[in-house]
Design an enzyme around this catalytic site. Sequence first.
Site, PDB file in Angstrom:
ATOM      1  N   GLY A  37     -81.118 -50.649  87.783  1.00 21.96           N
ATOM      2  CA  GLY A  37     -80.310 -51.435  87.533  1.00 21.96           C
ATOM      3  C   GLY A  37     -78.524 -51.401  87.361  1.00 21.96           C
ATOM      4  O   GLY A  37     -77.756 -52.084  87.752  1.00 21.96           O
ATOM      5  N   GLU A  74     -75.210 -47.000  82.623  1.00 19.85           N
ATOM      6  CA  GLU A  74     -76.601 -48.083  82.675  1.00 19.85           C
ATOM      7  C   GLU A  74     -75.910 -49.267  82.762  1.00 19.85           C
ATOM      8  O   GLU A  74     -74.849 -49.828  82.899  1.00 19.85           O
ATOM      9  CB  GLU A  74     -76.883 -47.910  81.050  1.00 19.85           C
ATOM     10  CG  GLU A  74     -77.720 -47.003  80.586  1.00 19.85           C
ATOM     11  CD  GLU A  74     -78.803 -47.371  79.422  1.00 19.85           C
ATOM     12  OE1 GLU A  74     -80.082 -47.506  79.939  1.00 19.85           O
ATOM     13  OE2 GLU A  74     -78.265 -47.244  78.333  1.00 19.85           O
ATOM     14  N   ASP A  75     -76.936 -50.291  83.245  1.00 23.55           N
ATOM     15  CA  ASP A  75     -76.771 -51.714  83.649  1.00 23.55           C
ATOM     16  C   ASP A  75     -76.658 -52.486  82.300  1.00 23.55           C
ATOM     17  O   ASP A  75     -75.438 -53.157  81.959  1.00 23.55           O
ATOM     18  CB  ASP A  75     -77.776 -52.187  84.152  1.00 23.55           C
ATOM     19  CG  ASP A  75     -79.308 -51.961  83.818  1.00 23.55           C
ATOM     20  OD1 ASP A  75     -79.465 -51.462  82.748  1.00 23.55           O
ATOM     21  OD2 ASP A  75     -80.281 -52.695  84.099  1.00 23.55           O
ATOM     22  N   ASP A  89     -79.866 -53.152  75.439  1.00 20.63           N
ATOM     23  CA  ASP A  89     -80.517 -54.198  74.878  1.00 20.63           C
ATOM     24  C   ASP A  89     -81.137 -53.723  73.526  1.00 20.63           C
ATOM     25  O   ASP A  89     -80.399 -53.704  72.439  1.00 20.63           O
ATOM     26  CB  ASP A  89     -81.599 -54.780  75.676  1.00 20.63           C
ATOM     27  CG  ASP A  89     -82.205 -56.004  75.381  1.00 20.63           C
ATOM     28  OD1 ASP A  89     -81.825 -56.695  74.609  1.00 20.63           O
ATOM     29  OD2 ASP A  89     -83.483 -56.260  76.047  1.00 20.63           O
ATOM     30  N   LYS A 133     -75.900 -56.142  74.681  1.00 19.08           N
ATOM     31  CA  LYS A 133     -76.693 -57.321  74.052  1.00 19.08           C
ATOM     32  C   LYS A 133     -76.680 -56.766  72.578  1.00 19.08           C
ATOM     33  O   LYS A 133     -77.857 -56.471  72.212  1.00 19.08           O
ATOM     34  CB  LYS A 133     -78.002 -57.821  74.677  1.00 19.08           C
ATOM     35  CG  LYS A 133     -77.901 -58.618  75.842  1.00 19.08           C
ATOM     36  CD  LYS A 133     -79.139 -59.353  76.026  1.00 19.08           C
ATOM     37  CE  LYS A 133     -79.880 -58.737  77.125  1.00 19.08           C
ATOM     38  NZ  LYS A 133     -81.158 -59.709  77.481  1.00 19.08           N
ATOM     39  N   PHE A 179     -81.627 -63.402  78.914  1.00 15.15           N
ATOM     40  CA  PHE A 179     -81.911 -62.691  80.135  1.00 15.15           C
ATOM     41  C   PHE A 179     -81.068 -62.912  81.242  1.00 15.15           C
ATOM     42  O   PHE A 179     -80.971 -63.988  81.670  1.00 15.15           O
ATOM     43  CB  PHE A 179     -83.329 -62.967  80.422  1.00 15.15           C
ATOM     44  CG  PHE A 179     -84.054 -61.745  81.073  1.00 15.15           C
ATOM     45  CD1 PHE A 179     -84.422 -60.659  80.523  1.00 15.15           C
ATOM     46  CD2 PHE A 179     -84.152 -61.893  82.561  1.00 15.15           C
ATOM     47  CE1 PHE A 179     -84.925 -59.590  81.123  1.00 15.15           C
ATOM     48  CE2 PHE A 179     -84.564 -60.681  83.045  1.00 15.15           C
ATOM     49  CZ  PHE A 179     -85.064 -59.550  82.628  1.00 15.15           C
ATOM     50  N   ASP A 195     -82.381 -57.198  87.373  1.00 14.47           N
ATOM     51  CA  ASP A 195     -83.487 -57.653  88.165  1.00 14.47           C
ATOM     52  C   ASP A 195     -84.408 -58.627  87.171  1.00 14.47           C
ATOM     53  O   ASP A 195     -84.291 -58.361  85.940  1.00 14.47           O
ATOM     54  CB  ASP A 195     -84.401 -56.901  88.562  1.00 14.47           C
ATOM     55  CG  ASP A 195     -85.340 -56.093  87.589  1.00 14.47           C
ATOM     56  OD1 ASP A 195     -84.733 -55.518  86.822  1.00 14.47           O
ATOM     57  OD2 ASP A 195     -86.554 -56.042  87.745  1.00 14.47           O
ATOM     58  N   ARG A 229     -81.243 -58.339  92.130  1.00 14.11           N
ATOM     59  CA  ARG A 229     -80.302 -57.320  91.872  1.00 14.11           C
ATOM     60  C   ARG A 229     -79.213 -57.586  93.146  1.00 14.11           C
ATOM     61  O   ARG A 229     -78.051 -57.268  92.814  1.00 14.11           O
ATOM     62  CB  ARG A 229     -81.021 -56.201  92.248  1.00 14.11           C
ATOM     63  CG  ARG A 229     -82.202 -55.583  91.517  1.00 14.11           C
ATOM     64  CD  ARG A 229     -82.584 -54.339  91.444  1.00 14.11           C
ATOM     65  NE  ARG A 229     -83.854 -53.837  91.135  1.00 14.11           N
ATOM     66  CZ  ARG A 229     -83.868 -53.356  89.781  1.00 14.11           C
ATOM     67  NH1 ARG A 229     -82.760 -53.274  88.927  1.00 14.11           N
ATOM     68  NH2 ARG A 229     -85.064 -53.213  89.262  1.00 14.11           N
TER      69      ARG A 229
HETATM   70  P1  IMP Z   1     -83.091 -51.154  76.148  1.00 17.29           P
HETATM   71  O1  IMP Z   1     -84.109 -50.181  76.119  1.00 17.29           O
HETATM   72  O2  IMP Z   1     -84.131 -52.475  75.348  1.00 17.29           O
HETATM   73  O3  IMP Z   1     -81.779 -50.939  75.717  1.00 17.29           O
HETATM   74  O4  IMP Z   1     -83.194 -51.762  77.730  1.00 17.29           O
HETATM   75  C1  IMP Z   1     -82.499 -51.479  78.568  1.00 17.29           C
HETATM   76  C2  IMP Z   1     -83.203 -51.830  80.019  1.00 17.29           C
HETATM   77  O5  IMP Z   1     -83.685 -53.010  79.729  1.00 17.29           O
HETATM   78  C3  IMP Z   1     -81.873 -52.101  80.978  1.00 17.29           C
HETATM   79  O6  IMP Z   1     -81.635 -50.752  81.612  1.00 17.29           O
HETATM   80  C4  IMP Z   1     -82.457 -53.085  81.832  1.00 17.29           C
HETATM   81  O7  IMP Z   1     -83.088 -52.494  82.880  1.00 17.29           O
HETATM   82  C5  IMP Z   1     -83.307 -53.790  81.080  1.00 17.29           C
HETATM   83  N1  IMP Z   1     -83.011 -55.075  80.464  1.00 17.29           N
HETATM   84  C6  IMP Z   1     -82.463 -55.463  79.251  1.00 17.29           C
HETATM   85  N2  IMP Z   1     -81.877 -56.759  79.440  1.00 17.29           N
HETATM   86  C7  IMP Z   1     -81.968 -57.267  80.421  1.00 17.29           C
HETATM   87  C8  IMP Z   1     -81.861 -58.257  81.077  1.00 17.29           C
HETATM   88  O8  IMP Z   1     -81.168 -59.513  80.366  1.00 17.29           O
HETATM   89  N3  IMP Z   1     -82.017 -58.560  82.469  1.00 17.29           N
HETATM   90  C9  IMP Z   1     -82.362 -57.601  83.265  1.00 17.29           C
HETATM   91  N4  IMP Z   1     -82.838 -56.526  82.673  1.00 17.29           N
HETATM   92  C10 IMP Z   1     -82.651 -56.249  81.259  1.00 17.29           C
END
Ligand code: IMP
Length: 178
Positions: free
Chosen positions: A45, A99-100, A103, A131, A152, A159, A165
Amino acid sequence: MAYQAPIKRVLISEEQINTRVKELAKQISADYAGKKPLLVCILRGASLFFANLVKNMEIDCTIDFMSLSSYQGTASSGKVRMLLDIRDDIKDKDVIIVEDIVDTGLTGVYLKEMLNARKPASVEFCTLLDKPQNRKVEIKPKYLGFSIQNEFVVGYGLDYNELYRNLPYVGVFDETKK
Ligand code: IMP
């Protein structure tokens, strides 16, 4: 026929991203002046954001790549798995995890604990998107591109089931068109 991605709207344009990435690279370069930080790209990402950030850095730095998996479709599985580790020893290094999007924060916390066990000089996070409403664990990225609502998004490396992407902007995914 023109290429039409399944998005409801463009959330952050390519121009906005480019401007913000330059600012972030400047800020990181100033904060790490005299050091040679290791920038770690979290695949897949962060790939587009990472390339843009690295080419705007104004100090010496090294790069490496790490791949993790936790997402299926639009939902986090909650379990983080390491698919590819960084190549070099990070002991006494200043590490910046790129990181992208942050969340739930689960990926970030997993990464921080795992990398801290290797005794780096420091570990900080740089993320294109955040987020904050969706957090399950406490994590505050030091360098942040844009804070967004709990929607999302796809594009600029992000992706939906490995697609979209390639979009040069960040858009809100249209689930009705999947
Ligand atoms: P976390 O572990 O929940 O913080 O998630 C991080 C990962 O979830 C990111 O590196 C993304 O790959 C994926 N992710 C979270 N939200 C989104 C979104 O809105 N679109 C695409 N990928 C997401």
